[in-house]
Design an enzyme around this catalytic site. Structure first.
Site, PDB file in Angstrom:
ATOM      1  N   THR A   1       0.829  -1.216   0.000  1.00  0.00           N
ATOM      2  CA  THR A   1       0.000   0.000   0.000  1.00  0.00           C
ATOM      3  C   THR A   1       0.857   1.257   0.000  1.00  0.00           C
ATOM      4  OG1 THR A   1      -1.494   1.276   1.408  1.00  0.00           O
ATOM      5  CG2 THR A   1      -0.097  -0.297   2.529  1.00  0.00           C
ATOM      6  N   ASP A   2       0.281   2.360  -0.463  1.00  0.00           N
ATOM      7  CA  ASP A   2       1.009   3.636  -0.411  1.00  0.00           C
ATOM      8  C   ASP A   2       1.130   4.152   1.023  1.00  0.00           C
ATOM      9  OD1 ASP A   2      -1.633   4.415   0.025  1.00  0.00           O
ATOM     10  OD2 ASP A   2      -1.689   5.922  -1.570  1.00  0.00           O
ATOM     11  N   GLU A   3       0.341   3.583   1.952  1.00  0.00           N
ATOM     12  CA  GLU A   3       0.369   4.096   3.335  1.00  0.00           C
ATOM     13  C   GLU A   3       1.716   3.864   4.023  1.00  0.00           C
ATOM     14  OE1 GLU A   3      -3.009   3.492   5.783  1.00  0.00           O
ATOM     15  OE2 GLU A   3      -4.411   3.720   4.134  1.00  0.00           O
TER      16      GLU A   3
ATOM     17  N   TYR B   1      -1.722  -0.410  11.051  1.00  0.00           N
ATOM     18  CA  TYR B   1      -1.899  -1.090   9.751  1.00  0.00           C
ATOM     19  C   TYR B   1      -0.701  -0.827   8.845  1.00  0.00           C
ATOM     20  CZ  TYR B   1      -3.316  -1.527   4.850  1.00  0.00           C
ATOM     21  OH  TYR B   1      -3.338  -1.823   3.503  1.00  0.00           O
ATOM     22  N   SER B   2      -0.370   0.471   8.649  1.00  0.00           N
ATOM     23  CA  SER B   2       0.697   0.763   7.684  1.00  0.00           C
ATOM     24  C   SER B   2       2.053   0.288   8.199  1.00  0.00           C
ATOM     25  CB  SER B   2       0.722   2.243   7.308  1.00  0.00           C
ATOM     26  OG  SER B   2       0.790   3.066   8.441  1.00  0.00           O
TER      27      SER B   2
ATOM     28  N   LYS C   1       2.200  -3.349   7.323  1.00  0.00           N
ATOM     29  CA  LYS C   1       2.446  -3.546   5.884  1.00  0.00           C
ATOM     30  C   LYS C   1       3.897  -3.194   5.554  1.00  0.00           C
ATOM     31  CE  LYS C   1      -0.085  -4.547   2.991  1.00  0.00           C
ATOM     32  NZ  LYS C   1      -0.515  -5.870   2.450  1.00  0.00           N
TER      33      LYS C   1
ATOM     34  N   ASN D   1     -11.631  14.400   1.120  1.00  0.00           N
ATOM     35  CA  ASN D   1     -12.768  13.552   1.506  1.00  0.00           C
ATOM     36  C   ASN D   1     -14.106  14.272   1.363  1.00  0.00           C
ATOM     37  OD1 ASN D   1     -11.000  11.502   2.133  1.00  0.00           O
ATOM     38  ND2 ASN D   1     -10.990  11.923   4.344  1.00  0.00           N
TER      39      ASN D   1
ATOM     40  N   TYR E   1     -18.609   3.897  15.769  1.00  0.00           N
ATOM     41  CA  TYR E   1     -19.269   5.180  15.528  1.00  0.00           C
ATOM     42  C   TYR E   1     -20.225   5.647  16.614  1.00  0.00           C
ATOM     43  CZ  TYR E   1     -17.300   4.744  10.867  1.00  0.00           C
ATOM     44  OH  TYR E   1     -16.439   4.610   9.828  1.00  0.00           O
TER      45      TYR E   1
HETATM   46  P1  NAD Z   1      -9.880  -7.070   2.336  1.00  0.00           P
HETATM   47  O1  NAD Z   1      -9.863  -6.801   3.794  1.00  0.00           O
HETATM   48  O2  NAD Z   1     -11.109  -6.776   1.543  1.00  0.00           O
HETATM   49  O3  NAD Z   1      -9.536  -8.599   2.060  1.00  0.00           O
HETATM   50  C1  NAD Z   1      -8.531  -9.285   2.770  1.00  0.00           C
HETATM   51  C2  NAD Z   1      -8.752 -10.776   2.552  1.00  0.00           C
HETATM   52  O4  NAD Z   1      -7.724 -11.472   3.256  1.00  0.00           O
HETATM   53  C3  NAD Z   1     -10.093 -11.286   3.079  1.00  0.00           C
HETATM   54  O5  NAD Z   1     -10.706 -12.129   2.127  1.00  0.00           O
HETATM   55  C4  NAD Z   1      -9.713 -12.073   4.329  1.00  0.00           C
HETATM   56  O6  NAD Z   1     -10.574 -13.157   4.596  1.00  0.00           O
HETATM   57  C5  NAD Z   1      -8.304 -12.546   3.964  1.00  0.00           C
HETATM   58  N1  NAD Z   1      -7.498 -12.826   5.151  1.00  0.00           N
HETATM   59  C6  NAD Z   1      -7.339 -12.021   6.241  1.00  0.00           C
HETATM   60  N2  NAD Z   1      -6.548 -12.624   7.151  1.00  0.00           N
HETATM   61  C7  NAD Z   1      -6.195 -13.833   6.610  1.00  0.00           C
HETATM   62  C8  NAD Z   1      -5.385 -14.900   7.058  1.00  0.00           C
HETATM   63  N3  NAD Z   1      -4.777 -14.862   8.269  1.00  0.00           N
HETATM   64  N4  NAD Z   1      -5.216 -15.969   6.260  1.00  0.00           N
HETATM   65  C9  NAD Z   1      -5.816 -16.010   5.035  1.00  0.00           C
HETATM   66  N5  NAD Z   1      -6.611 -15.038   4.576  1.00  0.00           N
HETATM   67  C10 NAD Z   1      -6.796 -13.957   5.345  1.00  0.00           C
HETATM   68  O7  NAD Z   1      -8.619  -6.292   1.764  1.00  0.00           O
HETATM   69  P2  NAD Z   1      -8.424  -5.547   0.356  1.00  0.00           P
HETATM   70  O8  NAD Z   1      -8.881  -4.156   0.493  1.00  0.00           O
HETATM   71  O9  NAD Z   1      -8.936  -6.403  -0.719  1.00  0.00           O
HETATM   72  O10 NAD Z   1      -6.823  -5.511   0.308  1.00  0.00           O
HETATM   73  C11 NAD Z   1      -6.094  -6.609  -0.244  1.00  0.00           C
HETATM   74  C12 NAD Z   1      -4.612  -6.287  -0.167  1.00  0.00           C
HETATM   75  O11 NAD Z   1      -4.338  -5.098  -0.885  1.00  0.00           O
HETATM   76  C13 NAD Z   1      -4.104  -6.047   1.260  1.00  0.00           C
HETATM   77  O12 NAD Z   1      -2.829  -6.628   1.362  1.00  0.00           O
HETATM   78  C14 NAD Z   1      -4.040  -4.528   1.377  1.00  0.00           C
HETATM   79  O13 NAD Z   1      -3.046  -4.149   2.293  1.00  0.00           O
HETATM   80  C15 NAD Z   1      -3.675  -4.148  -0.044  1.00  0.00           C
HETATM   81  N6  NAD Z   1      -4.127  -2.811  -0.487  1.00  0.00           N
HETATM   82  C16 NAD Z   1      -5.439  -2.438  -0.341  1.00  0.00           C
HETATM   83  C17 NAD Z   1      -5.851  -1.195  -0.826  1.00  0.00           C
HETATM   84  C18 NAD Z   1      -7.295  -0.740  -0.713  1.00  0.00           C
HETATM   85  O14 NAD Z   1      -7.595   0.411  -1.031  1.00  0.00           O
HETATM   86  N7  NAD Z   1      -8.230  -1.579  -0.297  1.00  0.00           N
HETATM   87  C19 NAD Z   1      -4.931  -0.342  -1.443  1.00  0.00           C
HETATM   88  C20 NAD Z   1      -3.596  -0.749  -1.543  1.00  0.00           C
HETATM   89  C21 NAD Z   1      -3.212  -1.996  -1.084  1.00  0.00           C
HETATM   90  O1  DAU Z   2      -4.088   4.096   0.539  1.00  0.00           O
HETATM   91  C1  DAU Z   2      -4.332   2.732   0.472  1.00  0.00           C
HETATM   92  C2  DAU Z   2      -5.142   2.300   1.661  1.00  0.00           C
HETATM   93  O2  DAU Z   2      -6.454   2.818   1.474  1.00  0.00           O
HETATM   94  C3  DAU Z   2      -5.207   0.780   1.843  1.00  0.00           C
HETATM   95  O3  DAU Z   2      -3.914   0.299   2.117  1.00  0.00           O
HETATM   96  C4  DAU Z   2      -6.148   0.408   2.983  1.00  0.00           C
HETATM   97  O4  DAU Z   2      -6.261  -1.014   3.066  1.00  0.00           O
HETATM   98  C5  DAU Z   2      -7.504   1.007   2.701  1.00  0.00           C
HETATM   99  O5  DAU Z   2      -8.383   0.734   3.776  1.00  0.00           O
HETATM  100  C6  DAU Z   2      -7.398   2.513   2.467  1.00  0.00           C
HETATM  101  O6  DAU Z   2      -7.048   3.206   3.705  1.00  0.00           O
HETATM  102  P1  DAU Z   2      -7.725   4.590   4.147  1.00  0.00           P
HETATM  103  O7  DAU Z   2      -7.605   4.716   5.594  1.00  0.00           O
HETATM  104  O8  DAU Z   2      -7.243   5.711   3.290  1.00  0.00           O
HETATM  105  O9  DAU Z   2      -9.259   4.262   3.677  1.00  0.00           O
HETATM  106  P2  DAU Z   2     -10.653   4.543   4.403  1.00  0.00           P
HETATM  107  O10 DAU Z   2     -11.708   4.218   3.395  1.00  0.00           O
HETATM  108  O11 DAU Z   2     -10.746   3.890   5.731  1.00  0.00           O
HETATM  109  O12 DAU Z   2     -10.637   6.119   4.634  1.00  0.00           O
HETATM  110  C7  DAU Z   2     -10.512   7.018   3.533  1.00  0.00           C
HETATM  111  C8  DAU Z   2     -10.519   8.438   4.091  1.00  0.00           C
HETATM  112  O13 DAU Z   2     -11.845   8.701   4.614  1.00  0.00           O
HETATM  113  C9  DAU Z   2      -9.585   8.637   5.264  1.00  0.00           C
HETATM  114  O14 DAU Z   2      -9.064   9.961   5.227  1.00  0.00           O
HETATM  115  C10 DAU Z   2     -10.476   8.480   6.495  1.00  0.00           C
HETATM  116  C11 DAU Z   2     -11.814   9.017   6.002  1.00  0.00           C
HETATM  117  N1  DAU Z   2     -13.015   8.386   6.612  1.00  0.00           N
HETATM  118  C12 DAU Z   2     -13.105   7.032   6.621  1.00  0.00           C
HETATM  119  C13 DAU Z   2     -14.198   6.408   7.191  1.00  0.00           C
HETATM  120  C14 DAU Z   2     -14.295   4.900   7.207  1.00  0.00           C
HETATM  121  C15 DAU Z   2     -14.022   9.183   7.146  1.00  0.00           C
HETATM  122  O15 DAU Z   2     -13.948  10.417   7.117  1.00  0.00           O
HETATM  123  N2  DAU Z   2     -15.101   8.566   7.722  1.00  0.00           N
HETATM  124  C16 DAU Z   2     -15.224   7.208   7.764  1.00  0.00           C
HETATM  125  O16 DAU Z   2     -16.238   6.709   8.324  1.00  0.00           O
END
Ligand code: NAD
Ligand code: DAU
Length: 350
Positions: free
Chosen positions: A132-134, A157-158, A161, A256, A348
């Site tokens: 992730t970019d985080e 989290y970050s 990662k 946001n 919340y």
């Molecule tokens: P998600 O939470 O939707 O899915 C994660 C999946 O991993 C789920 O299906 C869960 O059941 C599985 N999992 C969790 N723990 C496990 C374990 N111990 N063993 C096996 N499976 C397990 O996540 P996502 O948003 O699809 O993200 C997928 C990947 O991409 C992650 O590595 C995340 O860090 C990365 N990523 C996500 C985003 C984003 O915006 N969502 C952006 C950049 C990178």
């Molecule tokens: O940048 C990549 C990352 O993006 C991934 O690695 C993560 O897995 C993914 O969850 C996401 O992280 P963020 O924290 O940026 O995403 P989130 O959707 O939780 O929040 C986006 C922005 O919105 C952040 O500034 C927090 C804000 N937010 C989020 C929620 C859930 C709110 O203001 N209210 C909310 O209820």
């Protein structure tokens, strides 16, 4: 079958789009989807491909070393695309150890298994770690994250990662494991669990519930349609260079509050509500601790070296995403029943 590929986390949001793409694009690959089916994993995401000959689902935990070693022994994987993770920042603030376990130990368990299986001959093998970019921390008002930006993670989290990325690199340097890493910005699209900003707010607008904006709402994210991320992952897995990192992003920054207002506008239109109806649901709530101000990716490297760029504009992607949620009420209902209610209350309403 020419290759057997392990995809971890394939029942999750991004993973399910990656599994679908690999199963459909590469009928001569055998795709094994390994997922523990945590709250975020959902096999409903894969209904359309679950009976394909080149696809198999295995339920299991990436932190279970014996199980993982046996799985590698049984299937003799040629490649790994590793997405399984705990992925939600707010949950990591409540339970950081769970993130260390899955994201760090789980990744190491897979690295060990790959090293053991492949160490006699690394030829044509690849461990692809999805990050992730985080990991780069936060930007100020200007600048972009490049592949050279120093790691500076701020949330549990970050940090987890970032740590997993370091272990992947260390296995490359120390044991010669062939690896590639990509760091992507915020994804959005179908099948996104409604704890993250866009799907949560779509769900709340449908139900006319408050839209909880953290702090002043002036935090900035770069949004990429999930199908374009899956395209990038396919390209990097096949054409990326070993021991390299690729940043993936949408060149699509939104504060946001502006994004939420745009979402409200589009939803009012699609739901035939008076313009301005959904905006009235916006509620400013307490900020996320350690909230990163701004993320923005410089995706020049993947564009110039591999020819990738997003195929969908944000307007198109957001419209498709909203339509998907409006057309799949059963999916939304299933994932928001049970434990979700407790999560929502704790996050919340407490
Ligand atoms: P998600 O939470 O939707 O899915 C994660 C999946 O991993 C789920 O299906 C869960 O059941 C599985 N999992 C969790 N723990 C496990 C374990 N111990 N063993 C096996 N499976 C397990 O996540 P996502 O948003 O699809 O993200 C997928 C990947 O991409 C992650 O590595 C995340 O860090 C990365 N990523 C996500 C985003 C984003 O915006 N969502 C952006 C950049 C990178
Ligand atoms: O940048 C990549 C990352 O993006 C991934 O690695 C993560 O897995 C993914 O969850 C996401 O992280 P963020 O924290 O940026 O995403 P989130 O959707 O939780 O929040 C986006 C922005 O919105 C952040 O500034 C927090 C804000 N937010 C989020 C929620 C859930 C709110 O203001 N209210 C909310 O209820």
């Amino acid at each position: 079958m020419s290759k057997t590929i392990l995809i971890t986390g394939g029942a999750g949001f991004i993973g399910s789009h990656v599994v679908r793409r690999f199963v459909n694009q590469y009928p001569n690959y055998r795709i094994i989807n390994l997922d523990a089916l945590t709250y975020a994993g959902n096999l409903e995401n894969l209904k359309d491909i679950e009976n394909k000959d080149n696809y198999k689902f295995v339920k299991g935990d990436i932190t279970d070393a014996q199980f993982i070693d046996e799985l590698f022994e049984k299937y003799q994987f040629d490649g790994v695309v590793h997405l399984a993770a705990e992925s939600h920042v707010d949950r990591s603030i409540k339970d950081p150890l769970a993130f260390a376990k899955t994201n760090i130990l789980g990744t190491m368990t897979l690295l060990n298994a790959a090293k053991e299986l492949w160490s006699d001959d690394y030829n044509d093998k690849r461990f692809y770690h999805i990050s992730t970019d985080e990991v780069y921390g936060t930007l100020g008002e200007t600048g972009l994250f490049t592949e050279e930006t120093a790691y500076d993670p701020n949330s549990p989290y970050s940090a987890s990662k970032a740590s997993s990325d370091h272990f992947v690199r260390a296995y490359g340097e120390t044991y010669g494991l062939p690896y590639v890493i990509s760091n992507c910005s915020n994804n959005y699209g179908p099948n996104h669990f409604p704890e993250k900003l866009i799907p949560l707010f779509i769900h709340n607008i449908i139900n006319e519930n408050p839209l909880p904006v953290y702090g002043d709402g002036k935090y900035t994210r770069d949004w990429l349609y999930v199908i374009d991320h899956a395209r990038a992952i396919d390209l990097i897995f096949h054409e990326g260079k070993n021991a390299e990192t690729y940043n993936i992003g949408g060149f699509n920054e939104w504060q946001n509050i502006d994004l939420v207002k745009e979402l409200c506008r589009q939803m009012d239109d699609k739901l035939n509500r008076e313009p301005g109806t959904s905006e009235k649901l916006i509620t400013y709530v307490k900020d996320r601790p350690g909230h990163d101000l701004r993320y923005a990716i410089d995706a020049t490297k993947i564009n110039q070296e591999l020819g990738w760029s997003p195929s969908v504009t944000f307007e198109e992607g957001l419209a498709e995403t909203i339509d998907w949620y409006l057309n799949n009420p059963a999916w939304l209902k299933h994932v928001t029943s049970g434990d979700y209610q407790n999560y929502y209350k704790e996050q919340y309403q407490d």
